[in-house]
Scaffold this active site. Sequence first.
Site, mmCIF file in Angstrom:
data_model
loop_
_atom_site.group_PDB
_atom_site.id
_atom_site.type_symbol
_atom_site.label_atom_id
_atom_site.label_comp_id
_atom_site.label_asym_id
_atom_site.label_seq_id
_atom_site.Cartn_x
_atom_site.Cartn_y
_atom_site.Cartn_z
ATOM 1 N N LYS A 16 0.827 -1.325 0.407
ATOM 2 C CA LYS A 16 0.446 0.320 -0.510
ATOM 3 C C LYS A 16 0.717 1.038 -0.232
ATOM 4 O O LYS A 16 2.200 1.656 0.185
ATOM 5 C CB LYS A 16 -1.298 0.112 0.759
ATOM 6 C CG LYS A 16 -1.980 -1.003 1.139
ATOM 7 C CD LYS A 16 -2.732 -1.193 2.543
ATOM 8 C CE LYS A 16 -3.587 -2.235 2.344
ATOM 9 N NZ LYS A 16 -4.551 -1.854 3.963
ATOM 10 N N TYR A 56 -12.644 -2.689 -3.615
ATOM 11 C CA TYR A 56 -13.225 -2.422 -1.638
ATOM 12 C C TYR A 56 -14.513 -2.191 -1.538
ATOM 13 O O TYR A 56 -15.257 -1.431 -0.561
ATOM 14 C CB TYR A 56 -12.876 -1.369 -0.852
ATOM 15 C CG TYR A 56 -11.032 -1.632 -0.266
ATOM 16 C CD1 TYR A 56 -10.425 -2.361 0.419
ATOM 17 C CD2 TYR A 56 -10.317 -0.723 -0.825
ATOM 18 C CE1 TYR A 56 -9.814 -2.540 0.621
ATOM 19 C CE2 TYR A 56 -8.821 -1.387 -0.128
ATOM 20 C CZ TYR A 56 -8.636 -2.448 -0.012
ATOM 21 O OH TYR A 56 -6.722 -2.630 0.884
ATOM 22 N N ASN A 119 -1.639 -0.278 7.589
ATOM 23 C CA ASN A 119 -0.960 -1.630 7.472
ATOM 24 C C ASN A 119 -0.088 -2.503 6.817
ATOM 25 O O ASN A 119 -0.339 -3.203 5.838
ATOM 26 C CB ASN A 119 -2.633 -2.282 7.751
ATOM 27 C CG ASN A 119 -3.340 -2.352 7.216
ATOM 28 O OD1 ASN A 119 -3.580 -1.495 6.127
ATOM 29 N ND2 ASN A 119 -4.826 -3.050 7.486
ATOM 30 N N HIS A 122 -2.021 -5.263 1.078
ATOM 31 C CA HIS A 122 -3.145 -6.521 1.273
ATOM 32 C C HIS A 122 -2.486 -7.317 0.368
ATOM 33 O O HIS A 122 -2.075 -7.687 0.014
ATOM 34 C CB HIS A 122 -3.720 -5.052 0.474
ATOM 35 C CG HIS A 122 -5.108 -5.745 -0.271
ATOM 36 N ND1 HIS A 122 -5.944 -6.150 0.431
ATOM 37 C CD2 HIS A 122 -5.185 -7.329 -1.029
ATOM 38 C CE1 HIS A 122 -6.954 -7.017 0.361
ATOM 39 N NE2 HIS A 122 -5.531 -7.801 -1.241
ATOM 40 N N GLU A 133 -10.020 -10.314 -7.657
ATOM 41 C CA GLU A 133 -8.790 -9.370 -7.457
ATOM 42 C C GLU A 133 -8.063 -9.490 -8.498
ATOM 43 O O GLU A 133 -7.607 -8.334 -9.147
ATOM 44 C CB GLU A 133 -8.292 -9.275 -5.492
ATOM 45 C CG GLU A 133 -8.954 -8.822 -4.818
ATOM 46 C CD GLU A 133 -9.045 -9.330 -3.747
ATOM 47 O OE1 GLU A 133 -8.873 -8.340 -2.367
ATOM 48 O OE2 GLU A 133 -7.088 -9.122 -3.367
HETATM 49 P P1 IDP Z 1 -7.721 -6.988 5.708
HETATM 50 O O1 IDP Z 1 -6.848 -5.792 4.841
HETATM 51 O O2 IDP Z 1 -7.101 -7.814 6.531
HETATM 52 O O3 IDP Z 1 -7.878 -7.993 4.386
HETATM 53 P P2 IDP Z 1 -10.826 -6.146 5.575
HETATM 54 O O4 IDP Z 1 -11.398 -5.915 6.661
HETATM 55 O O5 IDP Z 1 -10.718 -5.968 4.385
HETATM 56 O O6 IDP Z 1 -8.682 -6.382 5.999
HETATM 57 O O7 IDP Z 1 -10.374 -4.466 5.650
HETATM 58 C C1 IDP Z 1 -9.515 -4.057 4.374
HETATM 59 C C2 IDP Z 1 -8.525 -2.265 4.844
HETATM 60 O O8 IDP Z 1 -9.366 -0.969 5.091
HETATM 61 C C3 IDP Z 1 -7.835 -2.267 6.147
HETATM 62 O O9 IDP Z 1 -6.495 -3.706 5.721
HETATM 63 C C4 IDP Z 1 -7.348 -1.414 6.528
HETATM 64 O O10 IDP Z 1 -6.751 -0.660 5.501
HETATM 65 C C5 IDP Z 1 -8.807 -1.392 6.372
HETATM 66 N N1 IDP Z 1 -9.883 -0.995 7.626
HETATM 67 C C6 IDP Z 1 -10.204 -1.418 7.583
HETATM 68 N N2 IDP Z 1 -11.198 -1.660 9.278
HETATM 69 C C7 IDP Z 1 -11.084 -0.294 9.528
HETATM 70 C C8 IDP Z 1 -11.080 0.528 10.212
HETATM 71 O O11 IDP Z 1 -11.278 -0.095 11.158
HETATM 72 N N3 IDP Z 1 -10.224 1.595 11.043
HETATM 73 C C9 IDP Z 1 -9.840 2.394 9.637
HETATM 74 N N4 IDP Z 1 -9.586 1.260 8.326
HETATM 75 C C10 IDP Z 1 -9.599 -0.021 8.581
HETATM 76 MG MG MG Z 2 -9.723 -7.852 3.068
#
Ligand code: IDP
Ligand code: MG
Length: 157
Positions: A16, A56, A119, A122, A133
């Site tokens: 990212k 997303y 984070n 992805h 994807e």
């Molecule tokens: P993942 O990336 O581990 O699969 P997902 O639940 O699919 O997690 O969420 C996609 C992305 O959305 C996360 O990697 C993060 O960047 C963002 N995200 C998810 N939950 C939150 C939150 O509570 N606050 C801010 N960003 C979030």
């Molecule tokens: Mg995800």
Amino acid sequence: MGGLTRTQERTLIAVKPDGVQRRLVGDVIRRFERRGFKLVGMKLLQAPEKVLAEHYHDLKKKPFYPNLINYMSSGPVVAMVWEGYNVVRTSRAMVGDTDSAEAAPGTIRGDFSVHISRNVVHASDSVEVAQREISLWFHSSELVDWDCGSHSSLYHV
Ligand code: IDP
Ligand code: MG
């Protein structure tokens, strides 16, 4: 019976914008190479809004969605397709929990991220999602079928 039935499995991994800006691309690639996975596609791009919206789409109603799209648009990402046995499940384990506070040390997020909103990486979360994807981010012509052959472990002298 037996054998490696899911050797051809593929997943989408993306470094990212925070990961690119922090010069973590090489570290991410190194982890997947060391684990033994095969890189079959890779590009640096500024993610188009349409791609991010599709990528997303299941999070559209979440309160953090606008910030997520801003974050993912804040610089280039490095999108990659990695192939190998159980690569979807294994790469999720290598990436670590979505919430950085829960991500175990040794995982990418556990080593490099302190907050869920930044984070670093992805990883597709199921084989079906991975297929969707990969076709969203890559044209089939951008994926390369290649043989791990002689250069992976042998030196020619
Ligand atoms: P993942 O990336 O581990 O699969 P997902 O639940 O699919 O997690 O969420 C996609 C992305 O959305 C996360 O990697 C993060 O960047 C963002 N995200 C998810 N939950 C939150 C939150 O509570 N606050 C801010 N960003 C979030
Ligand atoms: Mg995800």
